[in-house]
Design a protein around this motif. Structure first.
Motif, PDB file in Angstrom:
ATOM      1  N   CYS A   7       0.927  -1.183   0.093  1.00 38.32           N
ATOM      2  CA  CYS A   7      -0.005  -0.074  -0.011  1.00 38.32           C
ATOM      3  C   CYS A   7       0.885   1.115   0.153  1.00 38.32           C
ATOM      4  CB  CYS A   7      -0.868  -0.112   1.205  1.00 38.32           C
ATOM      5  SG  CYS A   7      -2.078   1.199   1.197  1.00 38.32           S
ATOM      6  N   HIS A   8       0.635   2.181  -0.989  1.00 37.28           N
ATOM      7  CA  HIS A   8       1.369   3.415  -1.075  1.00 37.28           C
ATOM      8  C   HIS A   8       0.632   4.396  -0.312  1.00 37.28           C
ATOM      9  CE1 HIS A   8       4.693   2.447  -3.671  1.00 37.28           C
ATOM     10  NE2 HIS A   8       3.921   1.904  -4.541  1.00 37.28           N
ATOM     11  N   LYS A   9       1.283   5.170   0.364  1.00 36.82           N
ATOM     12  CA  LYS A   9       0.457   6.355   0.896  1.00 36.82           C
ATOM     13  C   LYS A   9       0.000   7.442  -0.106  1.00 36.82           C
ATOM     14  CE  LYS A   9       1.330   4.683   5.178  1.00 36.82           C
ATOM     15  NZ  LYS A   9       0.655   3.748   5.258  1.00 36.82           N
ATOM     16  N   ILE A  10      -0.732   8.059   0.340  1.00 39.07           N
ATOM     17  CA  ILE A  10      -1.275   9.473  -0.585  1.00 39.07           C
ATOM     18  C   ILE A  10      -0.226  10.277  -1.193  1.00 39.07           C
ATOM     19  CG2 ILE A  10      -2.794  11.507  -0.531  1.00 39.07           C
ATOM     20  CD1 ILE A  10      -4.329   8.979  -0.892  1.00 39.07           C
ATOM     21  N   PRO A  11       0.796  10.846  -0.392  1.00 36.75           N
ATOM     22  CA  PRO A  11       1.693  11.487  -1.115  1.00 36.75           C
ATOM     23  C   PRO A  11       2.487  10.886  -2.424  1.00 36.75           C
ATOM     24  CG  PRO A  11       2.051  11.833   1.217  1.00 36.75           C
ATOM     25  CD  PRO A  11       0.833  10.768   0.909  1.00 36.75           C
ATOM     26  N   GLN A  12       2.634   9.496  -2.280  1.00 33.17           N
ATOM     27  CA  GLN A  12       3.363   8.954  -3.328  1.00 33.17           C
ATOM     28  C   GLN A  12       2.414   8.624  -4.464  1.00 33.17           C
ATOM     29  OE1 GLN A  12       6.798   7.405  -3.397  1.00 33.17           O
ATOM     30  NE2 GLN A  12       6.021   7.348  -5.454  1.00 33.17           N
ATOM     31  N   ILE A  13       1.118   8.453  -4.104  1.00 34.72           N
ATOM     32  CA  ILE A  13      -0.005   8.370  -5.081  1.00 34.72           C
ATOM     33  C   ILE A  13       0.000   9.617  -6.025  1.00 34.72           C
ATOM     34  CG2 ILE A  13      -2.535   7.861  -5.594  1.00 34.72           C
ATOM     35  CD1 ILE A  13      -1.038   5.347  -4.914  1.00 34.72           C
ATOM     36  N   VAL A  14      -0.088  10.564  -5.261  1.00 33.32           N
ATOM     37  CA  VAL A  14      -0.289  12.029  -5.689  1.00 33.32           C
ATOM     38  C   VAL A  14       0.940  12.162  -6.951  1.00 33.32           C
ATOM     39  CG1 VAL A  14       0.216  14.337  -5.369  1.00 33.32           C
ATOM     40  CG2 VAL A  14      -1.486  12.899  -4.121  1.00 33.32           C
ATOM     41  N   GLU A  15       2.243  11.649  -6.259  1.00 39.13           N
ATOM     42  CA  GLU A  15       3.244  11.694  -7.257  1.00 39.13           C
ATOM     43  C   GLU A  15       2.964  10.848  -8.630  1.00 39.13           C
ATOM     44  OE1 GLU A  15       7.907  10.537  -7.070  1.00 39.13           O
ATOM     45  OE2 GLU A  15       7.154  11.535  -5.143  1.00 39.13           O
ATOM     46  N   PHE A  16       2.701   9.925  -8.402  1.00 39.90           N
ATOM     47  CA  PHE A  16       2.536   9.057  -9.374  1.00 39.90           C
ATOM     48  C   PHE A  16       1.356   9.448 -10.340  1.00 39.90           C
ATOM     49  CE2 PHE A  16       3.313   4.844  -6.659  1.00 39.90           C
ATOM     50  CZ  PHE A  16       4.645   5.191  -6.871  1.00 39.90           C
ATOM     51  N   VAL A  17       0.157  10.063  -9.821  1.00 46.06           N
ATOM     52  CA  VAL A  17      -0.555  10.912 -10.804  1.00 46.06           C
ATOM     53  C   VAL A  17      -0.038  11.905 -11.390  1.00 46.06           C
ATOM     54  CG1 VAL A  17      -2.767  12.093 -10.676  1.00 46.06           C
ATOM     55  CG2 VAL A  17      -2.661   9.939  -9.233  1.00 46.06           C
ATOM     56  N   TYR A  18       0.498  12.818 -10.666  1.00 49.63           N
ATOM     57  CA  TYR A  18       1.362  13.833 -11.600  1.00 49.63           C
ATOM     58  C   TYR A  18       2.329  13.522 -12.674  1.00 49.63           C
ATOM     59  CZ  TYR A  18       4.042  18.165 -12.459  1.00 49.63           C
ATOM     60  OH  TYR A  18       4.546  19.168 -12.841  1.00 49.63           O
ATOM     61  N   ASP A  19       3.151  12.295 -12.493  1.00 50.55           N
ATOM     62  CA  ASP A  19       3.888  11.948 -13.326  1.00 50.55           C
ATOM     63  C   ASP A  19       3.059  11.300 -14.300  1.00 50.55           C
ATOM     64  OD1 ASP A  19       6.036  12.250 -11.742  1.00 50.55           O
ATOM     65  OD2 ASP A  19       6.426  10.269 -11.152  1.00 50.55           O
ATOM     66  N   SER A  20       1.975  10.641 -14.376  1.00 51.10           N
ATOM     67  CA  SER A  20       1.208  10.256 -15.262  1.00 51.10           C
ATOM     68  C   SER A  20       0.417  11.456 -16.245  1.00 51.10           C
ATOM     69  CB  SER A  20       0.013   9.565 -14.684  1.00 51.10           C
ATOM     70  OG  SER A  20       0.574   8.245 -13.916  1.00 51.10           O
ATOM     71  N   ILE A  21       0.209  12.655 -15.482  1.00 51.56           N
ATOM     72  CA  ILE A  21      -0.385  13.573 -16.210  1.00 51.56           C
ATOM     73  C   ILE A  21       0.673  14.151 -17.215  1.00 51.56           C
ATOM     74  CG2 ILE A  21      -0.942  16.172 -15.736  1.00 51.56           C
ATOM     75  CD1 ILE A  21      -2.264  15.297 -13.052  1.00 51.56           C
ATOM     76  N   VAL A  22       1.821  14.393 -16.847  1.00 47.97           N
ATOM     77  CA  VAL A  22       2.864  14.789 -17.676  1.00 47.97           C
ATOM     78  C   VAL A  22       3.338  13.891 -18.864  1.00 47.97           C
ATOM     79  CG1 VAL A  22       5.441  15.497 -17.787  1.00 47.97           C
ATOM     80  CG2 VAL A  22       4.079  16.231 -15.746  1.00 47.97           C
ATOM     81  N   ASP A  23       3.195  12.773 -18.368  1.00 53.73           N
ATOM     82  CA  ASP A  23       3.477  11.621 -19.467  1.00 53.73           C
ATOM     83  C   ASP A  23       2.240  11.492 -20.577  1.00 53.73           C
ATOM     84  OD1 ASP A  23       5.812  10.856 -18.255  1.00 53.73           O
ATOM     85  OD2 ASP A  23       5.131   8.852 -17.524  1.00 53.73           O
ATOM     86  N   GLU A  24       1.152  12.017 -20.086  1.00 50.66           N
ATOM     87  CA  GLU A  24      -0.228  11.785 -20.936  1.00 50.66           C
ATOM     88  C   GLU A  24       0.019  13.115 -21.965  1.00 50.66           C
ATOM     89  OE1 GLU A  24      -2.220   9.339 -21.719  1.00 50.66           O
ATOM     90  OE2 GLU A  24      -1.405   8.118 -19.959  1.00 50.66           O
ATOM     91  N   ALA A  25       0.297  14.100 -21.408  1.00 52.76           N
ATOM     92  CA  ALA A  25       0.497  15.643 -22.225  1.00 52.76           C
ATOM     93  C   ALA A  25       1.396  15.248 -23.031  1.00 52.76           C
ATOM     94  CB  ALA A  25       0.473  16.710 -21.113  1.00 52.76           C
ATOM     95  N   THR A  26       2.565  14.619 -22.690  1.00 51.91           N
ATOM     96  CA  THR A  26       3.855  14.552 -23.473  1.00 51.91           C
ATOM     97  C   THR A  26       3.317  13.506 -24.719  1.00 51.91           C
ATOM     98  OG1 THR A  26       5.158  14.980 -21.672  1.00 51.91           O
ATOM     99  CG2 THR A  26       6.123  13.950 -23.447  1.00 51.91           C
TER     100      THR A  26
END
Length: 140
Positions: A7-26
Motif C-alpha cells: 500500500c502506497h501512501k497518498i503523497p506517493q500516489i499523488v506523485e504517481f498521478v502527477y507523473d502520469s499527467i506529464v506523461d499523457e500530455a507529452t
C-alpha cells in the motif's frame, strides 16, 4: 489480499498521478507531430486514436489529482525527440508498453477505488495503443 503490491501512501500516489499527467500530455503532443507525418490512412487512424485517448487520460488524471489534492495540476512537458517517423513509432510503442506496466503497478498498490479505476482505464488503453503501434511499426 489487496493491495497486491503493498500500500502506497497518498503523497506517493499523488506523485504517481502527477507523473502520469506529464506523461499523457507529452504523449499527446508527440502523437500530434507523428500524425502530421503519417504516410497513410491506417497510420493516421491509429495515431489519432492514441492521441485522443491520451488527451482523455490527461483529463481523467487531472481530475484524480484535483480529487487527491484539491488543486488542478500545473505542469510543463518536454517534447519527445525522434530522428525519423519509423523511430518515432518505435519510441511510441516502447512508451505505451512502459506506461501500461507502470499503470498496472500503481493500480495494484492502492485500495482507493477511484485511483484503481483511473489507472486501470488508462492501462487498458495503453496496451491497445502498443498493439496498434506495433502494427504500424511492422508495416514500415
Amino acid at each position: 489480499m489487496l493491495p497486491l503490491l503493498g500500500c502506497h501512501k497518498i503523497p506517493q500516489i499523488v506523485e504517481f498521478v502527477y507523473d502520469s499527467i506529464v506523461d499523457e500530455a507529452t504523449a499527446a503532443e508527440f502523437y500530434g507531430r507523428l500524425l502530421r507525418e503519417a504516410p497513410n490512412d491506417l497510420h493516421r487512424e491509429f495515431i489519432r486514436h492514441a492521441m485522443e485517448d491520451e488527451l482523455d487520460h490527461l483529463e481523467k488524471f487531472s481530475r484524480l489529482y484535483c480529487y487527491l489534492t484539491g488543486y488542478m495540476p500545473q505542469y510543463v512537458i518536454t517534447p519527445t525527440i525522434y530522428p525519423n517517423y519509423k523511430e518515432g513509432i518505435l519510441i511510441a510503442l516502447k512508451g505505451e508498453l512502459e506506461a501500461g506496466e507502470f499503470y498496472r503497478d500503481v493500480q495494484l498498490s492502492t485500495s482507493d477505488q477511484f485511483v484503481r479505476d483511473t489507472f486501470y482505464y488508462a492501462m487498458v488503453d495503453e496496451l491497445e495503443h502498443a498493439t496498434q503501434f506495433n502494427t504500424l511499426y511492422n508495416s514500415l
